[in-house]
Write a protein that holds these residues in place. Structure first.
Motif, PDB file in Angstrom:
ATOM      1  N   GLN A  87     -25.779  22.532  -8.848  1.00  0.00           N
ATOM      2  CA  GLN A  87     -25.686  21.149  -8.415  1.00  0.00           C
ATOM      3  C   GLN A  87     -26.067  21.071  -6.942  1.00  0.00           C
ATOM      4  OE1 GLN A  87     -25.093  18.310 -10.259  1.00  0.00           O
ATOM      5  NE2 GLN A  87     -25.746  17.343  -8.356  1.00  0.00           N
ATOM      6  N   TYR A 120     -19.145  25.248 -10.985  1.00  0.00           N
ATOM      7  CA  TYR A 120     -20.074  24.280 -10.405  1.00  0.00           C
ATOM      8  C   TYR A 120     -20.235  24.510  -8.909  1.00  0.00           C
ATOM      9  CZ  TYR A 120     -19.082  22.050 -14.852  1.00  0.00           C
ATOM     10  OH  TYR A 120     -18.928  21.823 -16.196  1.00  0.00           O
ATOM     11  N   ASP A 138     -19.587  16.455 -16.745  1.00  0.00           N
ATOM     12  CA  ASP A 138     -19.551  17.494 -17.776  1.00  0.00           C
ATOM     13  C   ASP A 138     -18.259  17.419 -18.587  1.00  0.00           C
ATOM     14  OD1 ASP A 138     -21.783  18.967 -18.204  1.00  0.00           O
ATOM     15  OD2 ASP A 138     -21.042  20.809 -17.310  1.00  0.00           O
ATOM     16  N   ALA A 163     -21.235  16.655  -4.421  1.00  0.00           N
ATOM     17  CA  ALA A 163     -21.981  16.542  -5.671  1.00  0.00           C
ATOM     18  C   ALA A 163     -21.362  17.396  -6.764  1.00  0.00           C
ATOM     19  CB  ALA A 163     -23.434  16.952  -5.443  1.00  0.00           C
ATOM     20  N   THR A 164     -20.694  18.506  -6.364  1.00  0.00           N
ATOM     21  CA  THR A 164     -20.048  19.387  -7.340  1.00  0.00           C
ATOM     22  C   THR A 164     -18.995  18.635  -8.129  1.00  0.00           C
ATOM     23  OG1 THR A 164     -20.447  21.356  -6.003  1.00  0.00           O
ATOM     24  CG2 THR A 164     -18.669  21.476  -7.610  1.00  0.00           C
ATOM     25  N   SER A 184     -18.837  15.440  -8.842  1.00  0.00           N
ATOM     26  CA  SER A 184     -19.470  14.510  -9.779  1.00  0.00           C
ATOM     27  C   SER A 184     -20.005  15.236 -11.002  1.00  0.00           C
ATOM     28  CB  SER A 184     -20.607  13.758  -9.080  1.00  0.00           C
ATOM     29  OG  SER A 184     -20.129  13.026  -7.975  1.00  0.00           O
ATOM     30  N   ALA A 185     -20.661  16.378 -10.793  1.00  0.00           N
ATOM     31  CA  ALA A 185     -21.222  17.130 -11.917  1.00  0.00           C
ATOM     32  C   ALA A 185     -20.115  17.627 -12.843  1.00  0.00           C
ATOM     33  CB  ALA A 185     -22.037  18.312 -11.389  1.00  0.00           C
TER      34      ALA A 185
END
Length: 242
Positions: free
Chosen positions: A65, A40, A82, A74-75, A77-78
């Motif tokens: 992301q 990510y 996932d 943000a990485t 959260s992604a």
């Protein structure tokens, strides 16, 4: 601890250097089959260019992301979203979370609460809360065995090793005592499993030993005994506190 289980390998690309990729993927296969491999990050950023060069040869799927907000990761959260989607799909048996970021502590705890085996991999700078939230935690530094010299030849690289302290000896002695039979002897495999439960980042390689057996043999506080197991070639190793 080695099992043929299906693992989801999730890598924090913003947090982990690409130079560890070969040794890291080889290490992961000791614990299961990496059926899902994702990394990510914001792939429009130049700091991830080195990762781009190794993704294809390791069959790792990059997840884009964008960093929409300054100062927010943000990485993370992604990767967390996932992981939960993969958990609910029930297609895997465990997770390998590759990051040195304590933001994944809650995720590791949640996955273990759901019965997942969680292996953490990160650098030695990883905060303790994330380490202890995993079933096992492996330092990337002990996996890095060589670097390329300017002439193209591999140069063996020795990792920075930990010292065996009185605290380490206490952990080993107590674990032997906890796993011992009435005569004081404990099967080394049981001792190793117990040590990992108490301290997930414990690894004989941190101290310069390939396995737990030579580590114990190097210490005067323990007795080592090899026992035959019927017609099988390999002998069982037992340890006892002196």
């Amino acid at each position: 601890m080695i099992k043929d289980i299906k693992l989801a390998v999730l890598i924090d690309g913003d947090n982990i250097p690409s130079k560890y990729i070969k040794e890291m993927m080889e290490e992961i296969t000791k614990y299961g089959t990496p059926t899902i491999k994702r990394i990510y990050g914001d792939w429009t950023k130049p700091h991830l260019n080195k990762w781009k060069n190794v993704l294809l040869e390791n069959a790792i799927n990059p997840i884009q992301q964008y960093g929409y907000t300054t100062g927010k990761n943000a990485t993370d959260s992604a990767m967390i979203i996932d992981a939960m989607d993969i958990l609910y799909s029930k297609n895997i048996d465990g997770f390998c979370l590759v990051s040195s970021d304590s933001d994944f502590t809650k995720l590791a705890t949640r996955l273990r609460e759901s019965g997942m085996q969680v292996i953490g991999i990160g650098e030695k700078k990883t905060p303790d809360p994330f380490i202890v939230a995993c079933d096992k935690f492996i330092y990337l530094e002990i996996l890095e065995t060589f670097t390329e010299q300017q002439d193209g030849k591999p140069e063996v690289k020795k990792p920075s090793l930990d010292k065996i302290t009185p605290k380490t000896i206490r952990l080993l002695k107590q674990s032997v005592s906890d796993a011992a039979d009435d005569d004081g002897w404990a099967f080394l495999g049981d001792v190793g499993s117990l040590i990992i439960k108490k301290q997930p980042n414990f690894d004989a390689r941190n101290f310069g030993f390939d396995k737990l057996t030579p580590l114990f043999k190097s210490l005067t506080q323990f007795e080592i005994e090899q026992r035959d197991q019927g017609n099988k070639r390999f002998k069982l190793i037992y340890v006892k506190n002196k």
